[in-house]
Design a protein around this motif. Structure first.
Motif, mmCIF file in Angstrom:
data_model
loop_
_atom_site.group_PDB
_atom_site.id
_atom_site.type_symbol
_atom_site.label_atom_id
_atom_site.label_comp_id
_atom_site.label_asym_id
_atom_site.label_seq_id
_atom_site.Cartn_x
_atom_site.Cartn_y
_atom_site.Cartn_z
ATOM 1 N N LEU A 1 0.748 -1.231 0.118
ATOM 2 C CA LEU A 1 -0.055 -0.082 0.042
ATOM 3 C C LEU A 1 0.919 1.370 0.034
ATOM 4 O O LEU A 1 1.943 1.437 0.987
ATOM 5 C CB LEU A 1 -0.997 0.069 1.239
ATOM 6 N N ARG B 1 -7.853 8.819 11.838
ATOM 7 C CA ARG B 1 -9.143 9.335 11.680
ATOM 8 C C ARG B 1 -9.798 9.138 12.887
ATOM 9 O O ARG B 1 -9.670 8.353 13.717
ATOM 10 C CB ARG B 1 -9.896 8.311 10.652
ATOM 11 N N GLY C 1 -10.755 2.640 8.536
ATOM 12 C CA GLY C 1 -11.233 3.726 7.444
ATOM 13 C C GLY C 1 -10.110 4.301 6.858
ATOM 14 O O GLY C 1 -10.195 4.397 5.742
ATOM 15 N N LEU D 1 -7.551 2.813 5.821
ATOM 16 C CA LEU D 1 -6.992 2.028 4.664
ATOM 17 C C LEU D 1 -7.552 2.457 3.313
ATOM 18 O O LEU D 1 -7.100 1.961 2.297
ATOM 19 C CB LEU D 1 -7.575 0.568 4.881
ATOM 20 N N ALA D 2 -8.986 2.943 3.371
ATOM 21 C CA ALA D 2 -9.694 3.190 2.139
ATOM 22 C C ALA D 2 -8.891 4.170 1.229
ATOM 23 O O ALA D 2 -8.363 4.180 0.137
ATOM 24 C CB ALA D 2 -11.081 3.872 2.349
ATOM 25 N N LEU D 3 -8.319 5.178 2.107
ATOM 26 C CA LEU D 3 -7.224 6.201 1.262
ATOM 27 C C LEU D 3 -6.182 5.578 0.747
ATOM 28 O O LEU D 3 -5.624 5.613 -0.516
ATOM 29 C CB LEU D 3 -6.618 7.123 2.271
ATOM 30 N N VAL E 1 -5.752 2.195 -0.219
ATOM 31 C CA VAL E 1 -6.163 1.371 -1.175
ATOM 32 C C VAL E 1 -6.160 1.857 -2.316
ATOM 33 O O VAL E 1 -6.215 1.603 -3.385
ATOM 34 C CB VAL E 1 -7.226 0.327 -0.603
ATOM 35 N N VAL E 2 -7.175 3.220 -2.241
ATOM 36 C CA VAL E 2 -7.346 3.665 -3.346
ATOM 37 C C VAL E 2 -6.358 4.283 -4.155
ATOM 38 O O VAL E 2 -6.385 4.537 -5.245
ATOM 39 C CB VAL E 2 -8.830 4.863 -3.099
ATOM 40 N N GLU F 1 -4.237 1.703 -5.930
ATOM 41 C CA GLU F 1 -4.790 1.479 -7.155
ATOM 42 C C GLU F 1 -4.603 2.659 -8.209
ATOM 43 O O GLU F 1 -4.219 2.308 -9.287
ATOM 44 C CB GLU F 1 -6.107 0.947 -6.850
ATOM 45 N N ARG G 1 -0.866 2.521 -9.305
ATOM 46 C CA ARG G 1 -0.700 1.597 -10.095
ATOM 47 C C ARG G 1 -1.312 1.711 -11.621
ATOM 48 O O ARG G 1 -0.720 1.253 -12.671
ATOM 49 C CB ARG G 1 -1.114 0.394 -9.571
ATOM 50 N N PHE H 1 -9.035 13.181 -3.840
ATOM 51 C CA PHE H 1 -9.599 13.162 -2.408
ATOM 52 C C PHE H 1 -10.064 14.665 -1.755
ATOM 53 O O PHE H 1 -10.934 14.474 -1.359
ATOM 54 C CB PHE H 1 -8.126 12.787 -1.665
ATOM 55 N N ALA I 1 -13.343 15.205 -3.101
ATOM 56 C CA ALA I 1 -14.475 14.228 -2.559
ATOM 57 C C ALA I 1 -14.804 14.762 -1.139
ATOM 58 O O ALA I 1 -16.118 14.495 -0.614
ATOM 59 C CB ALA I 1 -13.970 12.524 -2.443
ATOM 60 N N TRP I 2 -13.897 15.341 -0.324
ATOM 61 C CA TRP I 2 -14.305 15.883 0.904
ATOM 62 C C TRP I 2 -14.451 17.518 0.650
ATOM 63 O O TRP I 2 -14.514 17.983 1.783
ATOM 64 C CB TRP I 2 -12.858 15.410 1.718
#
Lengths: 307, 307
Positions: B44, B69, B94, B96-98, B100-101, B104, B107, B119, B122-123
């Motif tokens: 990650l 968080r 929670g 982890l979402a940052l 993982v996204v 990905e 990559r 991000f 989104a916020w």
């Protein structure tokens, strides 16, 4: 002691494996698991059938949901939604550990077989959980909504599209691992779990060396029928059979496995297929006792067949 | 309207950015963030300074912990430990979402700048959060325990090893993104946040084009001193200065930034560095009011300098 090999995928199959695991001597069971459902999601390598089996065998399966981990939390998914990420496939917070560790291991060059063995060891499971292949095999469905990869059909569209054909992409080129070859070569009996024949067992049988090993068998091979009164306990088996123009009968299941099996365990009162040995029991596996009973009936049928 | 640019890293820096964000007109603030702490863990891609800033600005920061968080859960870590995975770096469910996204996205070929902008959008954050570079820059510390990557020093060893030197591996080759170049070129003022000069600000200044932009400035550049009565509010700044043989004074901070800054905001009663404009206030930022006050003092100093 030579072992018993079970070919499995999905939750129904996992229950039978659990029954065999609880009734057979420690260390004598090998499960060859469907990986046709495996996919990469958010960069994570996910192996649903392997994970369902590992969770059930280690008493970590979520009983209420029927999938995933007991006591799971969902803060990752909530945060993912907050970022506008894809939320059609639910990943529990604890479940993520398996996927993250597996993905990292695969990227570092480990095989799926090796990392799965690491998981079974971490959870003190005394059986071999063997991916059907370390190569890539992907189940695709040709449907009235177009060609769909398995998870798109199964999870995102909840099996709603009508299926015309099923393909196991990469299977022809796939080779079983040395552990799979060895388990099949030394088995005293082979069992096809009551998994969906088309979606869970056929991807395994589509690996040429595995199919050939069953054709060339010198030990009994039996199947547990996935049907109960012409319906599947769970999942789309009966719907799929109808769409493929196949009667939802044990005779049709036996015909589908023709040349590969010597016997079948069927549900009490259901149609008895001809041309092979059969045993009947209540194949609904609500609890541990049921699972062990079905496993014992299966092993008794194997014994009748000389296994 | 031309904007204000702040160079920042770590939690203290994030508080100042939050104060500027709350006091400046919407859409006029750009934060250039240290990525020297970034690392890949379990596959990650983790950007601690970017994430700390995003969480604080979006009111999601965990106040009790001082990182991560609010309302975080830890089932991933528990499951990871159950698999024998590495547990020295805590990853909340929670959070982890940052990661993982982001992993990905990287990559798939997106830049860190692009995914960070996704991000902030989104916020609904109305500022530019800009990684100092989309290239790889890694802070390494030469210590009496050997050469250590930043997270090994900072998290795993809790800053205990004595530091002899600090290196920003890759910085010489790193280029700032177009967004960073543009923000610096059009800024009406530049602020160095009260972050650790060696661990959080220097990695940014080690990117040649950024350092040169500050040297060639035509607008005021000021620093907020990270010291309060000769100590750091949080983190290893004072310990590090002692190990590097530098007095823990504002004069030493000013000397460190020599040629790059025109003014400094210092804590009430602390030593007043010479040769540059100064303003004093209580620089401890316990709450939102404190953050806004320090930001206002900083902007007043900038105004005095003609910005």
């Amino acid at each position: 002691m030579t072992g018993v090999v079970v070919l499995t995928g999905g939750v129904g199959g996992a229950k039978l494996v659990d029954g065999l695991y609880r009734t057979l001597p420690a260390g004598t069971l090998s499960a060859i698991v469907n990986t046709g459902d495996d996919f990469v999601h958010l960069g994570l390598s996910i192996s649903p059938d392997i994970d369902s089996l590992l969770y059930l065998l280690s008493n970590q399966a979520n009983r209420a949901l029927g999938w995933g981990r007991e006591g799971e939390s969902w803060n990752f998914m909530a945060a993912l939604r907050g970022l506008g990420g894809p939320d059609w496939f639910n990943l529990g917070d604890g479940d993520l550990a398996l996927h993250v560790v597996r993905s990292e291991a695969l990227r570092s060059g480990k095989t799926l077989t090796a990392i799965t063995a690491q998981f079974t060891a971490a959870w003190s499971l005394d059986l071999a959980v063997l991916p059907m292949s370390d190569g890539s095999v992907a189940t695709w469905l040709d449907t009235d909504a177009g060609a769909l990869p398995f998870q798109d059909y199964f999870v995102a569209r909840q099996c709603k599209p009508a299926v015309h054909a099923i393909r196991y992409v990469g299977a022809e080129q796939a080779e079983p691992s040395a552990a799979v070859v060895d388990a099949l070569a030394t088995a005293r009996a082979i069992v096809l779990a009551p998994s969906n024949p088309w979606l869970s067992v056929d991807p395994i049988l589509a690996v040429p060396a595995i199919r050939q090993a069953l054709r060339d068998r010198r030990v009994p091979v039996i199947a547990i029928s996935p049907l109960v009164q012409g319906k599947a306990v769970k999942g789309p088996t009966a719907k799929l059979m109808a769409e493929l123009g196949i009667d939802p009968t044990n005779a049709a299941i036996a015909a589908h496995y023709d040349g590969l099996i010597d016997g079948m365990v069927i549900h009490d009162g259901d149609d008895v297929p001809t041309g092979l040995a059969t045993a009947a029991t209540d194949t609904l596996m609500h609890d541990e006792g049921d699972r062990c009973r079905v496993a014992e009936v299966a092993m008794a049928l194997i014994a009748r067949l000389g296994g």
